[in-house]
Write an enzyme that holds these catalytic residues in place. Sequence first.
Site, PDB file in Angstrom:
ATOM      1  N   GLU A  10      38.631  30.286  31.542  1.00 30.57           N
ATOM      2  CA  GLU A  10      38.049  31.303  32.412  1.00 30.57           C
ATOM      3  C   GLU A  10      38.480  32.703  31.981  1.00 30.57           C
ATOM      4  O   GLU A  10      39.667  32.945  31.750  1.00 30.57           O
ATOM      5  CB  GLU A  10      38.535  31.031  33.852  1.00 30.57           C
ATOM      6  CG  GLU A  10      37.685  31.651  34.925  1.00 30.57           C
ATOM      7  CD  GLU A  10      36.459  30.798  35.299  1.00 30.57           C
ATOM      8  OE1 GLU A  10      36.107  29.861  34.544  1.00 30.57           O
ATOM      9  OE2 GLU A  10      35.852  31.098  36.335  1.00 30.57           O
ATOM     10  N   CYS A  41      34.445  67.516  49.806  1.00 28.24           N
ATOM     11  CA  CYS A  41      35.182  68.718  50.163  1.00 28.24           C
ATOM     12  C   CYS A  41      34.783  69.814  49.171  1.00 28.24           C
ATOM     13  O   CYS A  41      34.738  69.578  47.966  1.00 28.24           O
ATOM     14  CB  CYS A  41      36.678  68.441  50.063  1.00 28.24           C
ATOM     15  SG  CYS A  41      37.645  69.935  49.931  1.00 28.24           S
ATOM     16  N   CYS A  83      37.586  69.740  55.497  1.00 29.98           N
ATOM     17  CA  CYS A  83      38.435  68.816  54.742  1.00 29.98           C
ATOM     18  C   CYS A  83      39.761  68.585  55.466  1.00 29.98           C
ATOM     19  O   CYS A  83      40.442  69.549  55.829  1.00 29.98           O
ATOM     20  CB  CYS A  83      38.690  69.403  53.347  1.00 29.98           C
ATOM     21  SG  CYS A  83      39.885  68.457  52.405  1.00 29.98           S
ATOM     22  N   ARG A  94      28.884  30.205  29.291  1.00 33.03           N
ATOM     23  CA  ARG A  94      28.441  28.859  29.617  1.00 33.03           C
ATOM     24  C   ARG A  94      26.915  28.741  29.562  1.00 33.03           C
ATOM     25  O   ARG A  94      26.377  27.729  29.126  1.00 33.03           O
ATOM     26  CB  ARG A  94      28.964  28.509  31.016  1.00 33.03           C
ATOM     27  CG  ARG A  94      28.546  27.169  31.497  1.00 33.03           C
ATOM     28  CD  ARG A  94      29.242  26.822  32.807  1.00 33.03           C
ATOM     29  NE  ARG A  94      28.753  25.548  33.272  1.00 33.03           N
ATOM     30  CZ  ARG A  94      27.610  25.385  33.923  1.00 33.03           C
ATOM     31  NH1 ARG A  94      26.860  26.437  34.180  1.00 33.03           N
ATOM     32  NH2 ARG A  94      27.212  24.192  34.291  1.00 33.03           N
ATOM     33  N   TYR A 122      41.429  25.951  30.448  1.00 36.32           N
ATOM     34  CA  TYR A 122      41.616  24.792  31.325  1.00 36.32           C
ATOM     35  C   TYR A 122      41.100  23.508  30.687  1.00 36.32           C
ATOM     36  O   TYR A 122      40.960  22.488  31.350  1.00 36.32           O
ATOM     37  CB  TYR A 122      40.979  25.000  32.700  1.00 36.32           C
ATOM     38  CG  TYR A 122      39.556  25.527  32.673  1.00 36.32           C
ATOM     39  CD1 TYR A 122      38.512  24.762  32.162  1.00 36.32           C
ATOM     40  CD2 TYR A 122      39.269  26.774  33.191  1.00 36.32           C
ATOM     41  CE1 TYR A 122      37.221  25.241  32.147  1.00 36.32           C
ATOM     42  CE2 TYR A 122      37.964  27.265  33.186  1.00 36.32           C
ATOM     43  CZ  TYR A 122      36.949  26.503  32.664  1.00 36.32           C
ATOM     44  OH  TYR A 122      35.665  26.976  32.654  1.00 36.32           O
ATOM     45  N   GLU A 182      45.058  22.551  39.360  1.00 36.97           N
ATOM     46  CA  GLU A 182      45.108  23.906  38.775  1.00 36.97           C
ATOM     47  C   GLU A 182      44.421  24.869  39.726  1.00 36.97           C
ATOM     48  O   GLU A 182      43.444  24.493  40.373  1.00 36.97           O
ATOM     49  CB  GLU A 182      44.289  23.955  37.463  1.00 36.97           C
ATOM     50  CG  GLU A 182      44.837  23.162  36.344  1.00 36.97           C
ATOM     51  CD  GLU A 182      43.812  22.991  35.210  1.00 36.97           C
ATOM     52  OE1 GLU A 182      42.766  23.657  35.211  1.00 36.97           O
ATOM     53  OE2 GLU A 182      44.081  22.160  34.338  1.00 36.97           O
ATOM     54  N   ASP A 237      38.743  32.726  39.535  1.00 37.36           N
ATOM     55  CA  ASP A 237      37.438  33.257  39.910  1.00 37.36           C
ATOM     56  C   ASP A 237      36.941  34.257  38.870  1.00 37.36           C
ATOM     57  O   ASP A 237      37.087  35.462  39.010  1.00 37.36           O
ATOM     58  CB  ASP A 237      37.549  33.911  41.294  1.00 37.36           C
ATOM     59  CG  ASP A 237      36.204  34.001  41.977  1.00 37.36           C
ATOM     60  OD1 ASP A 237      35.229  33.439  41.431  1.00 37.36           O
ATOM     61  OD2 ASP A 237      36.120  34.627  43.039  1.00 37.36           O
ATOM     62  N   LYS A 260      41.738  27.404  40.830  1.00 34.45           N
ATOM     63  CA  LYS A 260      40.375  27.631  40.345  1.00 34.45           C
ATOM     64  C   LYS A 260      40.197  29.142  40.190  1.00 34.45           C
ATOM     65  O   LYS A 260      40.050  29.885  41.164  1.00 34.45           O
ATOM     66  CB  LYS A 260      39.344  27.065  41.326  1.00 34.45           C
ATOM     67  CG  LYS A 260      37.928  27.162  40.815  1.00 34.45           C
ATOM     68  CD  LYS A 260      36.990  26.349  41.687  1.00 34.45           C
ATOM     69  CE  LYS A 260      35.598  26.276  41.111  1.00 34.45           C
ATOM     70  NZ  LYS A 260      34.920  27.559  40.996  1.00 34.45           N
ATOM     71  N   CYS A 314      42.520  70.331  53.018  1.00 36.94           N
ATOM     72  CA  CYS A 314      42.591  71.779  52.729  1.00 36.94           C
ATOM     73  C   CYS A 314      41.763  72.627  53.675  1.00 36.94           C
ATOM     74  O   CYS A 314      41.738  73.844  53.556  1.00 36.94           O
ATOM     75  CB  CYS A 314      42.177  72.046  51.286  1.00 36.94           C
ATOM     76  SG  CYS A 314      40.397  71.923  51.038  1.00 36.94           S
ATOM     77  N   LYS A 336      37.257  24.067  47.485  1.00 35.75           N
ATOM     78  CA  LYS A 336      37.047  25.503  47.681  1.00 35.75           C
ATOM     79  C   LYS A 336      37.810  25.991  48.908  1.00 35.75           C
ATOM     80  O   LYS A 336      37.882  25.295  49.923  1.00 35.75           O
ATOM     81  CB  LYS A 336      35.555  25.800  47.877  1.00 35.75           C
ATOM     82  CG  LYS A 336      34.683  25.395  46.703  1.00 35.75           C
ATOM     83  CD  LYS A 336      34.885  26.255  45.488  1.00 35.75           C
ATOM     84  CE  LYS A 336      34.199  27.577  45.589  1.00 35.75           C
ATOM     85  NZ  LYS A 336      32.838  27.614  45.077  1.00 35.75           N
ATOM     86  N   CYS A 367      41.979  72.549  46.642  1.00 37.23           N
ATOM     87  CA  CYS A 367      42.281  71.440  47.553  1.00 37.23           C
ATOM     88  C   CYS A 367      43.378  70.572  46.938  1.00 37.23           C
ATOM     89  O   CYS A 367      43.229  70.064  45.828  1.00 37.23           O
ATOM     90  CB  CYS A 367      41.033  70.596  47.804  1.00 37.23           C
ATOM     91  SG  CYS A 367      41.345  69.132  48.807  1.00 37.23           S
TER      92      CYS A 367
HETATM   93  S1  IVH Z   1      37.353  22.597  34.828  1.00 34.47           S
HETATM   94  C1  IVH Z   1      34.533  19.654  33.219  1.00 34.47           C
HETATM   95  N1  IVH Z   1      39.291  24.111  35.691  1.00 34.47           N
HETATM   96  O1  IVH Z   1      34.875  26.712  37.861  1.00 34.47           O
HETATM   97  C2  IVH Z   1      35.399  20.596  33.932  1.00 34.47           C
HETATM   98  N2  IVH Z   1      37.098  24.936  35.877  1.00 34.47           N
HETATM   99  O2  IVH Z   1      32.772  25.699  39.566  1.00 34.47           O
HETATM  100  C3  IVH Z   1      34.952  21.963  33.810  1.00 34.47           C
HETATM  101  N3  IVH Z   1      36.947  27.170  36.808  1.00 34.47           N
HETATM  102  O3  IVH Z   1      32.491  26.376  35.307  1.00 34.47           O
HETATM  103  C4  IVH Z   1      35.681  22.965  34.537  1.00 34.47           C
HETATM  104  N4  IVH Z   1      39.091  27.504  37.085  1.00 34.47           N
HETATM  105  O4  IVH Z   1      34.169  28.324  35.150  1.00 34.47           O
HETATM  106  C5  IVH Z   1      37.977  23.983  35.529  1.00 34.47           C
HETATM  107  N5  IVH Z   1      41.118  25.374  36.371  1.00 34.47           N
HETATM  108  C6  IVH Z   1      39.815  25.241  36.206  1.00 34.47           C
HETATM  109  C7  IVH Z   1      38.922  26.259  36.576  1.00 34.47           C
HETATM  110  C8  IVH Z   1      37.554  26.055  36.404  1.00 34.47           C
HETATM  111  C9  IVH Z   1      37.902  28.029  37.216  1.00 34.47           C
HETATM  112  C10 IVH Z   1      35.497  27.464  36.862  1.00 34.47           C
HETATM  113  C11 IVH Z   1      34.765  27.131  35.590  1.00 34.47           C
HETATM  114  C12 IVH Z   1      33.691  26.177  35.989  1.00 34.47           C
HETATM  115  C13 IVH Z   1      33.555  26.471  37.455  1.00 34.47           C
HETATM  116  C14 IVH Z   1      32.949  25.331  38.234  1.00 34.47           C
END
Ligand code: IVH
Length: 668
Positions: free
Chosen positions: A171, A423, A405, A134, A223, A111, A115, A113, A408, A313, A429
């Site tokens: 998330e 400006c 400016c 969390r 997730y 999946e 942000d 990740k 203008c 990452k 303007c």
């Molecule tokens: S699974 C036990 N899946 O990443 C598994 N986390 O660095 C728990 N996050 O705290 C997390 N996308 O906030 C999971 N597809 C995804 C995610 C994800 C983002 C975040 C989540 C977690 C953090 C860990």
Amino acid sequence: MQKRYNDLVASINQWDYEYYVLDNPTVSDAQYDQSFRELLAIEAGHPELTSPESPSQRVGAKPINEFQKIGHSVKMLSLANAFSLEETYSFFEKAAKELDRSPESLTLFSEPKLDGLAISIHYDHGLFSYAATRGDGQVGEDVSHNIKTIKSVPLKLASNPPPKKLDVRGEVFMPKAAFEKLNLVAQQNDSKRFVNPRNAAAGTIRQMNPKIAAERDLQFIPYGIGEYEGDTEFKTHSQIIAYLAASGFRKNLHCYEFSGSYDAFAKNYRIMEQARAKLPMEIDGIVYKINELALQTTLGFIARSPLWAVARKFPPQQVVTQLLAVDFQVGRTGVLTPVARLAPVFVGGVTVSNATLHNRDEIERLGLCIGDDIEIHRAGDVIPKVVKVVTQGTDRKPIIMPGRCPVCDAAIERAVGQAAFRCTGGLSCAAQAAEHIRHYASRKFMNITNLGSKLIELLYSKGSIKSIADIYTLKLCDIADLEGHGEKSAQNVLDSIEASKTTKLGTFIGALGIPEVGEEGAKAIARHFKNYPAIVAASVDDIMQVPDIGPVMAKNVVDFFNDAKNRAVIAKIIAAGVTWQDGQGEAAQEKVLAGQTWVLTGTLSMPRNGAKAILERLGAKVAGSVSKKTSCVVAGQDAGSKLDKAESLGVKIIDEAAFLRMFVDVAK
Ligand code: IVH
């Protein structure tokens, strides 16, 4: 009534689901709005009918005073990180060994990740119960008031029968487009910009007032699950993900199932690297999970992270390129933003040729010159940032803030103690005009209900309105000829302009869009000075007497009214019939020119009728010819015989600039 109400709740929730979860709207805005209004009307008349799953309940919550602590019944885990293909593969090699299996025989689920920030949302018998951050994994904070505002979070689960208990883990994030929009508005208001979408999402979830979250376009994608009491038996993670989608949640894009060979991990990473730039949200890696839940249970977790999942990452997105030039963009409030023009470079899946430099302090901090090789960073941030100078250019040139400016040609000024250069062109303007007009017409200020942002942009681009004063000279055909408009809607616009003409002094001052002077500041100034001429005549020191008004705002007010072009625009507005109640009540316009006869001659920059209206509103009679009885002649450009006659009769003569100043002075 109950049946109609239930139908409305179900329909609107379904429409929200189609729009916010499936990205597939099926009703017009008009029908949606009409149904929502009907729903609110029923709830207002019969509060006892209000259901917890009603869409009205999303922003219904009052601001909270403090965040309540909430214990997680199932610990919220974090993830171990891997920074290379080798690290990722060896993580699952170890897991496979532990399970007495080969990595290739394991089914992996990948999946993006996301942000943002981790949230747990609890449902009780299918109804939204509460949501928590969390925190430290064991105890988080109750953020239900903000999470409820997210339209992709169902208030009622679609699963039938609903589970007794469900804790959805996922998330909360801000999509790239919403982040850009938010920062654009922040820039326009000169308020603080968020560094990246994650900070923006976190900052929003930490707000006490749910109204802010409701305006900010957050999204939620699940997730996993924590606590669950229900009839469905899950064997795999992919079944959980499918169950959550069927319960009414958004689905993560680009999820894949594959067997855990080294090559499969490599291929998956390449796909995700490509997909990343096109995704509507920021992702900072890929999460790999062993799909089979029984295997997850066997592996368990250590400390704060599971032994069946890892986050690969993405590397920081940093590259070196050359600074070719710096341009200055004029924002809609007149703030100048330096923009770095770069030798195009590929970073984070896109070719970048521009980066923002924010302001001159930033340029000085970086010690930046044109011709330097600089490091560009793209992580979380949608707009790349200049990190540092790597090598100074051999023929480096300093970056100089323009004195005038670029749009203008008005002077550029920097207020004491402020980073921004602005400006001073104000209402004249072009870069600032469309936004000025939008601000002026907005609900908070002149409240010209049918003159919305889109129409303003259109009229501005066609040249029909160049300043706020032009709103009042709009003709039916200016609007009716635009695409998507007709005579009827054009008439509605003209009617709403007419209806908006009576306002209050504070509202009018706020509507002018004087830098830093917001709704409250403008009201305070109006309360203090009581009438418009007194505000126009006030000095910086006078204005600083107003509670909560500091030197920057005071100077901006004085500068604004000292500018003849701004006064000319206001004169036209007044001439068009805009009136207001002063700080105490109805402002009876003092007839200070009663008994006088004025003559206008030559070409004036404002419409002749406008100048005439100003004089008449002050009590003067406006005549077509000069005589001994004429009190004053306003001579525009190329004034001819009337001017000669006035001179020969010794009648007072003033030019247009003096007239405008005088209008203010006379009205005092
Ligand atoms: S699974 C036990 N899946 O990443 C598994 N986390 O660095 C728990 N996050 O705290 C997390 N996308 O906030 C999971 N597809 C995804 C995610 C994800 C983002 C975040 C989540 C977690 C953090 C860990």
